[in-house]
Design a protein around this motif. Structure first.
Motif, PDB file in Angstrom:
ATOM      1  N   PRO A  92       0.817  -1.221   0.000  1.00 46.40           N
ATOM      2  CA  PRO A  92       0.000   0.000   0.000  1.00 46.40           C
ATOM      3  C   PRO A  92       0.855   1.276   0.000  1.00 46.40           C
ATOM      4  N   ALA A  93       1.937   1.302   0.780  1.00 44.81           N
ATOM      5  CA  ALA A  93       2.741   2.525   0.879  1.00 44.81           C
ATOM      6  C   ALA A  93       3.430   2.828  -0.454  1.00 44.81           C
ATOM      7  N   GLY A  94       4.097   1.833  -1.024  1.00 46.88           N
ATOM      8  CA  GLY A  94       4.852   2.049  -2.263  1.00 46.88           C
ATOM      9  C   GLY A  94       3.949   2.431  -3.425  1.00 46.88           C
ATOM     10  N   LEU A 133      10.119  -1.172  -7.396  1.00 38.75           N
ATOM     11  CA  LEU A 133      10.642  -2.540  -7.329  1.00 38.75           C
ATOM     12  C   LEU A 133       9.838  -3.371  -6.335  1.00 38.75           C
ATOM     13  N   GLU A 134       9.443  -4.575  -6.723  1.00 41.12           N
ATOM     14  CA  GLU A 134       8.691  -5.445  -5.811  1.00 41.12           C
ATOM     15  C   GLU A 134       9.248  -6.860  -5.948  1.00 41.12           C
ATOM     16  N   LYS A 135       9.538  -7.483  -4.789  1.00 45.45           N
ATOM     17  CA  LYS A 135      10.164  -8.819  -4.865  1.00 45.45           C
ATOM     18  C   LYS A 135       9.149  -9.917  -5.192  1.00 45.45           C
ATOM     19  N   ALA A 188      -2.030  -9.594   3.493  1.00 42.26           N
ATOM     20  CA  ALA A 188      -2.749  -8.918   4.579  1.00 42.26           C
ATOM     21  C   ALA A 188      -4.243  -8.886   4.261  1.00 42.26           C
ATOM     22  N   THR A 189      -5.039  -8.358   5.189  1.00 38.59           N
ATOM     23  CA  THR A 189      -6.464  -8.146   4.935  1.00 38.59           C
ATOM     24  C   THR A 189      -6.826  -6.822   5.595  1.00 38.59           C
ATOM     25  N   TRP A 190      -7.684  -6.025   4.971  1.00 41.88           N
ATOM     26  CA  TRP A 190      -7.909  -4.674   5.488  1.00 41.88           C
ATOM     27  C   TRP A 190      -9.370  -4.337   5.665  1.00 41.88           C
ATOM     28  N   TYR A 191      -9.703  -3.822   6.858  1.00 44.05           N
ATOM     29  CA  TYR A 191     -11.010  -3.192   6.997  1.00 44.05           C
ATOM     30  C   TYR A 191     -10.745  -1.691   6.979  1.00 44.05           C
ATOM     31  N   SER A 192     -11.722  -0.933   6.506  1.00 43.76           N
ATOM     32  CA  SER A 192     -11.593   0.522   6.513  1.00 43.76           C
ATOM     33  C   SER A 192     -12.997   1.119   6.620  1.00 43.76           C
ATOM     34  N   GLU A 199      14.036  -8.001  -6.570  1.00 38.96           N
ATOM     35  CA  GLU A 199      14.240  -7.825  -5.132  1.00 38.96           C
ATOM     36  C   GLU A 199      15.339  -6.793  -4.864  1.00 38.96           C
ATOM     37  N   PHE A 200      15.032  -5.833  -4.023  1.00 34.95           N
ATOM     38  CA  PHE A 200      16.052  -4.872  -3.582  1.00 34.95           C
ATOM     39  C   PHE A 200      17.048  -5.647  -2.723  1.00 34.95           C
ATOM     40  N   THR A 201      18.337  -5.577  -3.072  1.00 38.13           N
ATOM     41  CA  THR A 201      19.312  -6.330  -2.269  1.00 38.13           C
ATOM     42  C   THR A 201      20.300  -5.414  -1.552  1.00 38.13           C
ATOM     43  N   GLY A 239       5.240   4.179   5.252  1.00 38.57           N
ATOM     44  CA  GLY A 239       4.457   2.978   5.552  1.00 38.57           C
ATOM     45  C   GLY A 239       5.049   2.274   6.764  1.00 38.57           C
ATOM     46  N   SER A 240       4.916   0.950   6.790  1.00 33.14           N
ATOM     47  CA  SER A 240       5.381   0.193   7.954  1.00 33.14           C
ATOM     48  C   SER A 240       6.878   0.348   8.179  1.00 33.14           C
ATOM     49  N   SER A 241       7.660   0.503   7.109  1.00 31.98           N
ATOM     50  CA  SER A 241       9.106   0.633   7.299  1.00 31.98           C
ATOM     51  C   SER A 241       9.403   1.878   8.138  1.00 31.98           C
ATOM     52  N   PHE A 265      -2.735   0.149   7.252  1.00 32.82           N
ATOM     53  CA  PHE A 265      -3.316   0.429   5.948  1.00 32.82           C
ATOM     54  C   PHE A 265      -4.086   1.745   5.987  1.00 32.82           C
ATOM     55  N   ASN A 266      -4.868   1.924   7.035  1.00 33.46           N
ATOM     56  CA  ASN A 266      -5.676   3.144   7.145  1.00 33.46           C
ATOM     57  C   ASN A 266      -4.815   4.383   7.278  1.00 33.46           C
ATOM     58  N   GLU A 267      -3.699   4.269   7.975  1.00 35.73           N
ATOM     59  CA  GLU A 267      -2.799   5.420   8.096  1.00 35.73           C
ATOM     60  C   GLU A 267      -2.175   5.758   6.742  1.00 35.73           C
TER      61      GLU A 267
HETATM   62  C1  LIG Z   1      -3.703 -10.120   8.464  1.00 31.75           C
HETATM   63  C2  LIG Z   1      -3.525  -8.630   8.556  1.00 31.75           C
HETATM   64  C3  LIG Z   1      -4.633  -7.826   8.848  1.00 31.75           C
HETATM   65  C4  LIG Z   1      -4.488  -6.437   8.874  1.00 31.75           C
HETATM   66  N1  LIG Z   1      -5.602  -5.687   9.094  1.00 31.75           N
HETATM   67  C5  LIG Z   1      -5.520  -4.338   8.936  1.00 31.75           C
HETATM   68  C6  LIG Z   1      -6.719  -3.537   8.951  1.00 31.75           C
HETATM   69  O1  LIG Z   1      -7.830  -4.056   9.108  1.00 31.75           O
HETATM   70  N2  LIG Z   1      -6.629  -2.204   8.804  1.00 31.75           N
HETATM   71  C7  LIG Z   1      -5.412  -1.603   8.646  1.00 31.75           C
HETATM   72  O2  LIG Z   1      -5.381  -0.378   8.524  1.00 31.75           O
HETATM   73  N3  LIG Z   1      -4.256  -2.332   8.619  1.00 31.75           N
HETATM   74  C8  LIG Z   1      -4.286  -3.676   8.756  1.00 31.75           C
HETATM   75  N4  LIG Z   1      -3.135  -4.427   8.714  1.00 31.75           N
HETATM   76  C9  LIG Z   1      -1.838  -3.744   8.638  1.00 31.75           C
HETATM   77  C10 LIG Z   1      -1.481  -3.423   7.202  1.00 31.75           C
HETATM   78  O3  LIG Z   1      -1.640  -4.541   6.407  1.00 31.75           O
HETATM   79  C11 LIG Z   1      -0.056  -2.993   7.078  1.00 31.75           C
HETATM   80  O4  LIG Z   1       0.217  -2.034   8.022  1.00 31.75           O
HETATM   81  C12 LIG Z   1       0.191  -2.459   5.651  1.00 31.75           C
HETATM   82  O5  LIG Z   1       0.146  -3.525   4.736  1.00 31.75           O
HETATM   83  C13 LIG Z   1       1.546  -1.804   5.570  1.00 31.75           C
HETATM   84  O6  LIG Z   1       1.787  -1.444   4.224  1.00 31.75           O
HETATM   85  P1  LIG Z   1       3.245  -1.201   3.670  1.00 31.75           P
HETATM   86  O7  LIG Z   1       3.091  -0.882   2.226  1.00 31.75           O
HETATM   87  O8  LIG Z   1       3.957  -0.252   4.534  1.00 31.75           O
HETATM   88  O9  LIG Z   1       3.989  -2.598   3.867  1.00 31.75           O
HETATM   89  P2  LIG Z   1       3.661  -4.021   3.265  1.00 31.75           P
HETATM   90  O10 LIG Z   1       2.215  -4.206   3.048  1.00 31.75           O
HETATM   91  O11 LIG Z   1       4.376  -4.981   4.147  1.00 31.75           O
HETATM   92  O12 LIG Z   1       4.353  -3.960   1.829  1.00 31.75           O
HETATM   93  C14 LIG Z   1       5.748  -4.039   1.671  1.00 31.75           C
HETATM   94  C15 LIG Z   1       6.037  -4.548   0.275  1.00 31.75           C
HETATM   95  O13 LIG Z   1       7.451  -4.533   0.068  1.00 31.75           O
HETATM   96  C16 LIG Z   1       7.843  -5.725  -0.550  1.00 31.75           C
HETATM   97  N5  LIG Z   1       9.240  -5.986  -0.226  1.00 31.75           N
HETATM   98  C17 LIG Z   1       9.766  -6.333   0.975  1.00 31.75           C
HETATM   99  N6  LIG Z   1      11.086  -6.489   0.881  1.00 31.75           N
HETATM  100  C18 LIG Z   1      11.404  -6.225  -0.395  1.00 31.75           C
HETATM  101  C19 LIG Z   1      12.640  -6.221  -1.119  1.00 31.75           C
HETATM  102  N7  LIG Z   1      13.807  -6.543  -0.532  1.00 31.75           N
HETATM  103  N8  LIG Z   1      12.621  -5.870  -2.429  1.00 31.75           N
HETATM  104  C20 LIG Z   1      11.458  -5.539  -3.043  1.00 31.75           C
HETATM  105  N9  LIG Z   1      10.262  -5.556  -2.416  1.00 31.75           N
HETATM  106  C21 LIG Z   1      10.240  -5.886  -1.113  1.00 31.75           C
HETATM  107  C22 LIG Z   1       6.883  -6.772   0.029  1.00 31.75           C
HETATM  108  O14 LIG Z   1       6.816  -7.911  -0.792  1.00 31.75           O
HETATM  109  C23 LIG Z   1       5.585  -5.986   0.073  1.00 31.75           C
HETATM  110  O15 LIG Z   1       4.871  -6.081  -1.137  1.00 31.75           O
HETATM  111  C24 LIG Z   1      -3.221  -5.835   8.685  1.00 31.75           C
HETATM  112  C25 LIG Z   1      -2.103  -6.648   8.450  1.00 31.75           C
HETATM  113  C26 LIG Z   1      -2.242  -8.026   8.371  1.00 31.75           C
HETATM  114  C27 LIG Z   1      -1.050  -8.880   8.075  1.00 31.75           C
END
Ligand SMILES: Cc1cc2nc3c(=O)[nH]c(=O)nc-3n(C[C@H](O)[C@H](O)[C@H](O)COP(=O)(O)OP(=O)(O)OC[C@H]3O[C@@H](n4cnc5c(N)ncnc54)[C@H](O)[C@@H]3O)c2cc1C
Length: 427
Positions: A13-15, A31-33, A41-45, A108-110, A257-259, A271-273
């Motif tokens: 979601p962030a990227g 880039l996506e691995k 993941a699964t998201w409610y909003s 994959e980012f290495t 995002g999460s990072s 996800f919501n943030e």
């Molecule tokens: C089961 C579950 C339920 C959830 N429920 C909710 C909810 O109801 N509401 C809500 O707001 N949030 C929810 N969350 C949290 C939410 O899913 C995460 O906070 C959100 O996905 C974070 O997004 P992101 O893009 O930061 O990271 P991610 O979704 O983790 O995406 C990171 C991406 O980077 C890729 N990546 C990683 N390393 C590399 C690399 N070396 N090279 C290239 N690509 C790479 C990964 O494959 C991935 O596609 C839930 C999470 C889970 C697991």
């Protein structure tokens, strides 16, 4: 070497949202691995957010409440909730990013190294250059790990599956309930349709991502008890994290995002943030581009803007109180008791949409249920500096923002001496 304006690592979601917001102005490599457009993941909003961010087509199911249960309490959080078909969300974004000219590659980012005025990003076979790298690789970001940037982390470790319902034709409800086991595990239910449900187990962990195998074992047990023989259609796994980093940017690298631990403590969810913050993030990135400054200090301002919004201060203050409830009344039971004390105001907390009016109302509600003296007793002395610090920083920010808006602040008058405290001359 191929050169881009911005390289984004990670198409979650962030990227993807960052790429879409920036694509009109910059040449972007994403880039996506794994297979782009998929997630575990699964998201409610919420219905309004689905509308605002063009995700109506990805809504799987709508419901007007979330149910939280604990051994002694039930709380119905009334809101127009939606549960997304998660892969559909990503495929909508993926399509949009492609149509805007984002170059998406499954690589994959290495690693990375600095070069003149930018970074060289390495994947298995290729090297790319850009002045700016956005790390959106989620909680397991290799950049965060290698640079040991995590200061504190609270993670909800999650494992589950999308299953075929035992009784087709009857959708489950959106709910969270505890297992009351020693591991302090909870169950999350996200109905997807009358036929399918996302069920997962999760538990809070401090400073660790926990043990996915242990979560898997617990999940299998739960599934056997609740839906014996259920057909598993897809595995769900990952985490919801909040926490602090030592640095929110490095030279030429910024986290989103999460990072970047975007999630504030205890609510909002990741996800919501991201939905709420990606436009602000992109605007701040553009400012760095306009001033051509990609040093750590300039990039840090991006995260400051996201993390220091006033609402996060409200959230932290209220969150601090919620934690004491939870600690004092026994984990989940305390949490649901606290939600009940907040009544209908709990939804703004869950949405992470708070303002001063809300804080006043929530405080009144809280204290009409639990006497102030009781709440105060819950706060350990060693946490007081943190809470006071938050309040002072918040007040300070409020004053600065009023001054910027040109609002005349009330004069602080010296208190008058108490009347009747002494006799006037000659009396
Ligand atoms: C089961 C579950 C339920 C959830 N429920 C909710 C909810 O109801 N509401 C809500 O707001 N949030 C929810 N969350 C949290 C939410 O899913 C995460 O906070 C959100 O996905 C974070 O997004 P992101 O893009 O930061 O990271 P991610 O979704 O983790 O995406 C990171 C991406 O980077 C890729 N990546 C990683 N390393 C590399 C690399 N070396 N090279 C290239 N690509 C790479 C990964 O494959 C991935 O596609 C839930 C999470 C889970 C697991």
């Amino acid at each position: 070497m191929e050169t881009f304006d911005i390289i984004i690592a990670g198409a979650g979601p962030a990227g993807l949202t960052a790429a879409i917001e920036l694509a009109n102005d910059y040449k972007i490599l994403l880039l996506e691995k794994n297979k782009p457009g998929t997630t575990t993941a699964t998201w409610y909003s919420y219905a309004d957010r689905a509308r605002e961010y063009g995700l109506e087509d990805a809504v799987a199911i709508r419901t007007d409440y979330i149910k939280f249960t604990s051994p002694s309490q039930t709380h119905y959080m009334r809101d127009d909730c939606v549960i997304f078909d998660h892969n559909k969300v990503l495929s909508i974004w993926l399509e949009k990013a492609v149509s805007l000219g984002v170059d998406i590659r499954q690589e994959e980012f290495t690693g990375y190294e600095y070069a003149d005025r930018g970074v060289v990003v390495k994947t298995g076979d290729n090297e790319y250059f850009a002045p700016l790298l956005i790390d959106a690789m989620g909680i397991n970001s290799p950049i965060i790990r290698q640079n040991k940037l995590i200061k504190r982390k609270d993670a909800w470790v999650i494992y589950g599956a999308r299953i075929k319902n035992k009784t087709p034709g009857k959708a489950y409800q959106l709910e969270y309930y505890p297992l009351n086991d020693e591991a302090n595990t909870y169950v999350g239910i996200h109905p997807i349709s009358n036929e399918e449900t996302n069920i997962y187990v999760f538990k809070g962990q401090k400073n660790t991502l926990g043990n996915p195998d242990e979560m898997k074992e617990i999940f299998e047990k739960v599934l056997n008890e609740t839906n014996p023989g259920a057909e598993k259609l897809e595995t769900l796994s990952g985490s919801i994290v909040s926490g602090l980093l030592h640095k929110y940017a490095l030279d030429n690298i910024v986290f989103f995002g999460s990072s970047g631990m975007l999630n504030p403590d205890g609510c909002g969810m990741g996800f919501n943030e991201i939905l709420k913050q990606h436009k602000i993030f992109a605007q701040e990135v553009k400012k760095c581009y306009q001033s051509n400054r990609f040093d750590q200090r300039s990039l840090n301002k991006i995260s400051d803007k996201i993390r220091n919004q006033e609402v996060i201060y409200f959230q932290k203050i209220i969150g601090a109180f919620s934690l004491y409830f939870i600690k004092s009344a026994g984990k989940w039971d305390g949490g649901v008791k606290w939600l009940n004390a907040m009544g209908e105001d709990s939804k703004q907390w869950m949405r992470n949409e708070m303002d001063l009016e809300w804080l006043k109302k929530a405080n009144l509600r809280l204290h009409s249920t639990i006497p102030v003296a009781e709440t105060l007793k819950m706060i350990p002395l060693n946490e007081l500096p943190f809470i006071m610090g938050q309040l002072i920083r918040f007040a300070n920010k409020a004053v600065v923002s009023k001054i910027k808006q040109g609002v005349k602040l009330p004069e602080f008058k010296k208190p008058k001496p108490e009347s009747g405290s002494g006799k006037k001359n000659g009396e």
